[in-house]
Design a protein around this motif. Structure first.
Motif, PDB file in Angstrom:
ATOM      1  N   PRO A   1       0.631  -1.267   0.066  1.00  0.00           N
ATOM      2  CA  PRO A   1      -0.055   0.038  -0.101  1.00  0.00           C
ATOM      3  C   PRO A   1       0.900   1.404  -0.147  1.00  0.00           C
ATOM      4  CG  PRO A   1      -0.305  -0.873   2.120  1.00  0.00           C
ATOM      5  CD  PRO A   1       0.571  -2.104   1.212  1.00  0.00           C
ATOM      6  N   VAL A   2       2.118   1.231   0.462  1.00  0.00           N
ATOM      7  CA  VAL A   2       2.865   2.385   0.409  1.00  0.00           C
ATOM      8  C   VAL A   2       3.967   2.374  -0.818  1.00  0.00           C
ATOM      9  CG1 VAL A   2       4.703   3.727   1.766  1.00  0.00           C
ATOM     10  CG2 VAL A   2       2.789   2.574   2.983  1.00  0.00           C
ATOM     11  N   LYS A   3       4.643   1.464  -0.832  1.00  0.00           N
ATOM     12  CA  LYS A   3       5.685   1.248  -1.915  1.00  0.00           C
ATOM     13  C   LYS A   3       5.165   0.677  -3.329  1.00  0.00           C
ATOM     14  CE  LYS A   3       9.442   0.542   1.561  1.00  0.00           C
ATOM     15  NZ  LYS A   3      10.538  -0.472   2.286  1.00  0.00           N
ATOM     16  N   GLY A   4       4.046   0.073  -3.007  1.00  0.00           N
ATOM     17  CA  GLY A   4       3.623  -0.568  -4.270  1.00  0.00           C
ATOM     18  C   GLY A   4       2.970   0.492  -5.368  1.00  0.00           C
ATOM     19  N   ALA A   5       2.499  -0.033  -6.417  1.00  0.00           N
ATOM     20  CA  ALA A   5       1.826   0.764  -7.367  1.00  0.00           C
ATOM     21  C   ALA A   5       1.011  -0.025  -8.526  1.00  0.00           C
ATOM     22  CB  ALA A   5       2.498   1.898  -8.220  1.00  0.00           C
ATOM     23  N   TRP A   6      -0.285   0.302  -8.843  1.00  0.00           N
ATOM     24  CA  TRP A   6      -0.899  -0.248  -9.823  1.00  0.00           C
ATOM     25  C   TRP A   6      -0.106  -0.041 -11.282  1.00  0.00           C
ATOM     26  CZ3 TRP A   6      -3.877  -3.298  -7.351  1.00  0.00           C
ATOM     27  CH2 TRP A   6      -4.434  -3.079  -6.280  1.00  0.00           C
ATOM     28  N   PRO A   7      -0.468  -0.946 -12.180  1.00  0.00           N
ATOM     29  CA  PRO A   7       0.735  -0.870 -13.209  1.00  0.00           C
ATOM     30  C   PRO A   7       0.582   0.093 -14.274  1.00  0.00           C
ATOM     31  CG  PRO A   7      -0.974  -2.503 -13.511  1.00  0.00           C
ATOM     32  CD  PRO A   7      -0.949  -2.058 -12.294  1.00  0.00           C
ATOM     33  N   CYS A   8      -0.413   1.032 -14.092  1.00  0.00           N
ATOM     34  CA  CYS A   8      -0.835   2.158 -14.830  1.00  0.00           C
ATOM     35  C   CYS A   8      -2.010   2.929 -14.505  1.00  0.00           C
ATOM     36  CB  CYS A   8      -1.253   1.638 -16.480  1.00  0.00           C
ATOM     37  SG  CYS A   8      -2.929   0.830 -16.242  1.00  0.00           S
ATOM     38  N   PRO A   9      -2.008   4.155 -14.799  1.00  0.00           N
ATOM     39  CA  PRO A   9      -3.211   5.163 -14.534  1.00  0.00           C
ATOM     40  C   PRO A   9      -4.765   4.425 -14.708  1.00  0.00           C
ATOM     41  CG  PRO A   9      -1.845   6.461 -15.684  1.00  0.00           C
ATOM     42  CD  PRO A   9      -1.338   4.822 -15.957  1.00  0.00           C
ATOM     43  N   VAL A  10      -5.612   4.915 -14.093  1.00  0.00           N
ATOM     44  CA  VAL A  10      -7.108   4.202 -13.948  1.00  0.00           C
ATOM     45  C   VAL A  10      -7.938   5.371 -14.056  1.00  0.00           C
ATOM     46  CG1 VAL A  10      -8.573   2.783 -12.850  1.00  0.00           C
ATOM     47  CG2 VAL A  10      -6.370   2.205 -12.720  1.00  0.00           C
ATOM     48  N   ILE A  11      -8.860   5.055 -15.034  1.00  0.00           N
ATOM     49  CA  ILE A  11     -10.115   6.183 -15.204  1.00  0.00           C
ATOM     50  C   ILE A  11     -11.253   5.438 -14.571  1.00  0.00           C
ATOM     51  CG2 ILE A  11     -11.493   7.571 -16.446  1.00  0.00           C
ATOM     52  CD1 ILE A  11      -9.134   7.803 -18.393  1.00  0.00           C
TER      53      ILE A  11
END
Length: 288
Positions: free
Chosen positions: A140-150
């Protein structure tokens, strides 16, 4: 120009998020559910989009009975995971794509669809569970979803709700909007919710495998027939919450064949019951 490369369809059962967050994915009850998404997780890595347009329904988190937009598009730069009563899910914040979302809003409204523009909102399990299923656990802190989301939130909670035909046609308008965006982007559109389930009343726990699989057949091979299913059939056959399936029709309407192009290729189909007394469906279609 931007283009929609694929559509992804999946249930967004809140208990699936809890199983992920509590490390229960390998328990005998849950293992078959998560095994069904192993293909999709690898497929997403191999076909990573630049943007995901994610259709879901808010569960009285960002909206309430005080204000219920039929279609609400998020245009913010980021969205925080919502606290749905037991704390936010331990997942990363969702990064938006304000330029593309604003362009889609402009284009779709000019095509005579009334969208509510939302510049700030938290997103609940309807949006974060599909991301977790397809992307796997994220710090939840260091991670990220693979791309932007609309995010596109659809009212399927309080009647009157949009028809399947309206949703299918909205998908066509979204595809046209994406194609007119002057940047080379690969966009995936995800339809979430469903499948058959009912959460209350004498039919609580209802699951209709025949209806669900017939819907999947129609979605792949005859989306016009799927778009013609009346509300009463969803309620009668798939339970009161089965109406969430109209959101899948937005994603299906955005595929090339809905505008006269080639039929998409079905690369994944998965169905399992039960998962927290609901049916879980998952489908991936690629534009060819």
């Amino acid at each position: 120009m931007a283009r929609i490369t694929a559509s992804v369809y999946t249930s967004h059962v809140p208990a699936i998020g809890a199983a992920l967050d509590l490390g229960k994915t390998h328990e005998p009850y849950w293992q078959p559910v998560f095994q069904g998404y192993e293909f999709g997780k690898q497929w997403l890595k191999d076909n990573q989009p630049d943007v995901i347009f994610l259709v879901y329904n808010d569960h009285a988190t960002a909206f309430s009975l005080d204000m219920i937009p039929t279609f609400a598009i998020g245009t913010a730069a980021e969205y925080q995971p919502a606290d749905e009563g037991w704390g936010p899910r331990p997942v990363p914040k969702v990064i938006g794509h304000p330029a593309l979302s604003a362009h889609i809003a402009q284009s779709v409204i000019q095509q005579d669809f009334d969208l509510t523009i939302v510049n700030k909102m938290d997103v609940d399990h309807g949006l974060t569970v599909p991301l977790s299923l397809m992307c796997g656990p994220q710090d939840p802190v260091k991670g990220a979803w693979p791309c932007p989301v609309i995010p596109l939130a659809v009212n399927v909670v309080q009647y009157p709700v949009p028809s399947g035909r309206r949703c299918y046609n909205l998908g066509k308008a979204i595809a046209k909007a994406v194609a007119s965006f002057d940047e080379d982007l690969h966009v995936q559109i995800w339809g979430t919710g469903g499948m058959s389930h009912q959460l209350q009343g004498p039919r609580a726990g209802l699951i209709n495998k025949d209806f669900d699989n017939d819907f999947l057949d129609k979605l792949i091979n005859d989306p016009e027939a799927a778009a013609s299913i009346p509300h009463i059939d969803y309620v009668r056959e798939a339970g009161s919450e089965g109406i969430e399936l109209v959101m899948w029709l937005i994603a299906r309407g955005a595929m090339a064949d809905a505008a006269g192009g080639a039929k998409p290729k079905a690369v994944q189909r998965f169905y399992h019951v039960p998962a927290s007394n609901t049916a879980v469906g998952h489908l991936i279609l690629e534009n060819t």
